[in-house]
Design an enzyme around this catalytic site. Structure first.
Site, mmCIF file in Angstrom:
data_model
loop_
_atom_site.group_PDB
_atom_site.id
_atom_site.type_symbol
_atom_site.label_atom_id
_atom_site.label_comp_id
_atom_site.label_asym_id
_atom_site.label_seq_id
_atom_site.Cartn_x
_atom_site.Cartn_y
_atom_site.Cartn_z
ATOM 1 N N LYS A 20 0.832 -1.217 0.000
ATOM 2 C CA LYS A 20 0.000 0.000 0.000
ATOM 3 C C LYS A 20 0.863 1.262 0.000
ATOM 4 O O LYS A 20 0.644 2.167 -0.780
ATOM 5 C CB LYS A 20 -0.866 0.088 1.273
ATOM 6 C CG LYS A 20 -1.925 -0.932 1.431
ATOM 7 C CD LYS A 20 -2.808 -0.609 2.637
ATOM 8 C CE LYS A 20 -2.076 -0.536 3.971
ATOM 9 N NZ LYS A 20 -1.520 -1.784 4.454
ATOM 10 N N ARG A 33 11.740 -2.023 10.793
ATOM 11 C CA ARG A 33 10.768 -1.532 11.771
ATOM 12 C C ARG A 33 10.619 -2.529 12.910
ATOM 13 O O ARG A 33 10.640 -3.738 12.687
ATOM 14 C CB ARG A 33 9.408 -1.368 11.084
ATOM 15 C CG ARG A 33 9.266 -0.052 10.377
ATOM 16 C CD ARG A 33 8.058 -0.003 9.499
ATOM 17 N NE ARG A 33 6.839 -0.543 10.104
ATOM 18 C CZ ARG A 33 5.655 -0.483 9.512
ATOM 19 N NH1 ARG A 33 5.521 0.082 8.332
ATOM 20 N NH2 ARG A 33 4.593 -0.993 10.091
ATOM 21 N N ARG A 90 11.441 -6.397 4.677
ATOM 22 C CA ARG A 90 11.292 -4.959 4.470
ATOM 23 C C ARG A 90 12.346 -4.147 5.237
ATOM 24 O O ARG A 90 12.615 -4.403 6.405
ATOM 25 C CB ARG A 90 9.887 -4.559 4.942
ATOM 26 C CG ARG A 90 9.558 -3.121 4.716
ATOM 27 C CD ARG A 90 8.089 -2.936 4.557
ATOM 28 N NE ARG A 90 7.365 -3.030 5.814
ATOM 29 C CZ ARG A 90 6.052 -2.806 5.909
ATOM 30 N NH1 ARG A 90 5.351 -2.521 4.835
ATOM 31 N NH2 ARG A 90 5.451 -2.900 7.063
ATOM 32 N N ARG A 99 -8.986 1.022 9.760
ATOM 33 C CA ARG A 99 -8.502 -0.325 10.030
ATOM 34 C C ARG A 99 -9.605 -1.223 10.589
ATOM 35 O O ARG A 99 -9.383 -2.404 10.796
ATOM 36 C CB ARG A 99 -7.408 -0.304 11.092
ATOM 37 C CG ARG A 99 -6.019 0.095 10.641
ATOM 38 C CD ARG A 99 -5.366 -0.939 9.769
ATOM 39 N NE ARG A 99 -4.062 -1.380 10.205
ATOM 40 C CZ ARG A 99 -2.912 -0.756 9.946
ATOM 41 N NH1 ARG A 99 -2.897 0.361 9.277
ATOM 42 N NH2 ARG A 99 -1.773 -1.277 10.364
ATOM 43 N N ARG A 111 -0.035 -9.093 13.519
ATOM 44 C CA ARG A 111 -0.577 -8.023 12.662
ATOM 45 C C ARG A 111 -1.429 -8.610 11.544
ATOM 46 O O ARG A 111 -2.452 -8.037 11.171
ATOM 47 C CB ARG A 111 0.577 -7.185 12.068
ATOM 48 C CG ARG A 111 1.233 -6.303 13.119
ATOM 49 C CD ARG A 111 2.546 -5.728 12.635
ATOM 50 N NE ARG A 111 2.391 -4.840 11.510
ATOM 51 C CZ ARG A 111 3.327 -4.651 10.570
ATOM 52 N NH1 ARG A 111 4.467 -5.321 10.635
ATOM 53 N NH2 ARG A 111 3.115 -3.823 9.600
HETATM 54 P P1 AMP Z 1 1.205 0.343 9.504
HETATM 55 O O1 AMP Z 1 2.458 1.106 9.249
HETATM 56 O O2 AMP Z 1 0.013 0.920 8.790
HETATM 57 O O3 AMP Z 1 1.357 -1.140 9.244
HETATM 58 O O4 AMP Z 1 0.882 0.493 11.067
HETATM 59 C C1 AMP Z 1 1.765 0.055 12.074
HETATM 60 C C2 AMP Z 1 1.015 -0.067 13.390
HETATM 61 O O5 AMP Z 1 0.465 1.197 13.754
HETATM 62 C C3 AMP Z 1 -0.178 -1.025 13.367
HETATM 63 O O6 AMP Z 1 0.196 -2.364 13.597
HETATM 64 C C4 AMP Z 1 -1.022 -0.459 14.504
HETATM 65 O O7 AMP Z 1 -0.496 -0.815 15.770
HETATM 66 C C5 AMP Z 1 -0.820 1.033 14.345
HETATM 67 N N1 AMP Z 1 -1.828 1.627 13.438
HETATM 68 C C6 AMP Z 1 -1.623 2.189 12.208
HETATM 69 N N2 AMP Z 1 -2.760 2.653 11.687
HETATM 70 C C7 AMP Z 1 -3.720 2.381 12.596
HETATM 71 C C8 AMP Z 1 -5.126 2.614 12.636
HETATM 72 N N3 AMP Z 1 -5.781 3.195 11.611
HETATM 73 N N4 AMP Z 1 -5.802 2.202 13.748
HETATM 74 C C9 AMP Z 1 -5.167 1.624 14.783
HETATM 75 N N5 AMP Z 1 -3.856 1.362 14.801
HETATM 76 C C10 AMP Z 1 -3.132 1.746 13.733
#
Ligand code: AMP
Length: 215
Positions: free
Chosen positions: A13, A160, A127, A88, A171
């Site tokens: 994404k 990360r 990654r 989410r 996740r």
């Molecule tokens: P991402 O980089 O989008 O994979 O997000 C990394 C982490 O941030 C996720 O595993 C969640 O813990 C948190 N996170 C990101 N976006 C959201 C969201 N919209 N709602 C809740 N937690 C989020």
């Protein structure tokens, strides 16, 4: 264009969002990036978010919704935006509909980037991100020319915290249980577009993205 990007962690994404904004300069709003910035800055919000992120769980809606609303009200969002990693879950999607209803800016499309489970695992463990410019690499499929260094700016590459194997499994479970139902949610609103994000190069997938979005 007001776009929601859907897809499991590792579906690409963020990578596709970066390519869309090169072609169509609108802000990319990644809630993951906003949360990581809050963690790095050591704010109260960041401290609260970190404990959830480290476990691979979703940060509470109350934290994320306020952050997104504040961002969407900024001037640069008037010309459109890409929401990457938000919503989410159904509660966030409904809250977004309400927010956009009151701002009079409904969504143009929700784009789902679909990738098979086993491939996601490989993409996430491989990654690496540049500390300086945010450019992403993958040690399996899109390796940097020099180990540990960014091709673009020479910055140091890092993994990360939540891209480690234990957290990744959680996740992906959270995605299946809470986020995947949004594909149906936007399907019912007739704004869903889907692309296969599992086959072809980043550029080949981007061609499919452009066709799906008509850009
Ligand atoms: P991402 O980089 O989008 O994979 O997000 C990394 C982490 O941030 C996720 O595993 C969640 O813990 C948190 N996170 C990101 N976006 C959201 C969201 N919209 N709602 C809740 N937690 C989020």
């Amino acid at each position: 264009m007001r776009l929601v990007l859907l897809g499991a962690p590792g579906a690409g994404k963020g990578t596709q969002a970066k390519k869309i904004i090169e072609k169509n300069p609108i802000p990319q709003i990644s809630t993951g990036d906003l949360l990581r910035a809050a963690v790095a800055a050591g704010t109260a919000l960041g401290k609260e978010a970190k404990s959830y992120m480290d476990k691979g769980e979703l940060v509470p809606d109350s934290v994320v919704l306020g952050m997104v609303e504040e961002r969407l009200k900024q001037d640069d969002c008037k010309k459109g935006y890409i929401l990457d990693g938000f919503p989410r879950n159904t509660k966030q999607a409904e809250a977004l509909d309400n927010m956009l209803g009151s701002l009079n800016m409904s969504l143009t499309a929700a784009l789902s980037v679909d990738v098979q489970f086993d491939l996601l695992m490989k993409r996430l463990t491989g990654r690496r991100t540049c500390k300086s410019c945010g450019q992403m690499f993958n040690i399996y499929s899109n390796a940097p020319k020099k180990d540990g260094a960014c091709d673009k700016c020479g910055g140091e590459l890092f993994q990360r915290d939540d891209d480690r194997e234990e957290t990744i499994k959680k996740r992906l479970e959270v995605y299946n249980a809470q986020t995947a139902p949004l594909i149906d949610y936007y399907g019912k609103k007739n704004i869903l577009k889907s692309v296969d994000g599992g086959t072809g190069s980043i550029d080949e997938i981007f061609v499919k993205v452009c066709n799906a979005l008509g850009i």
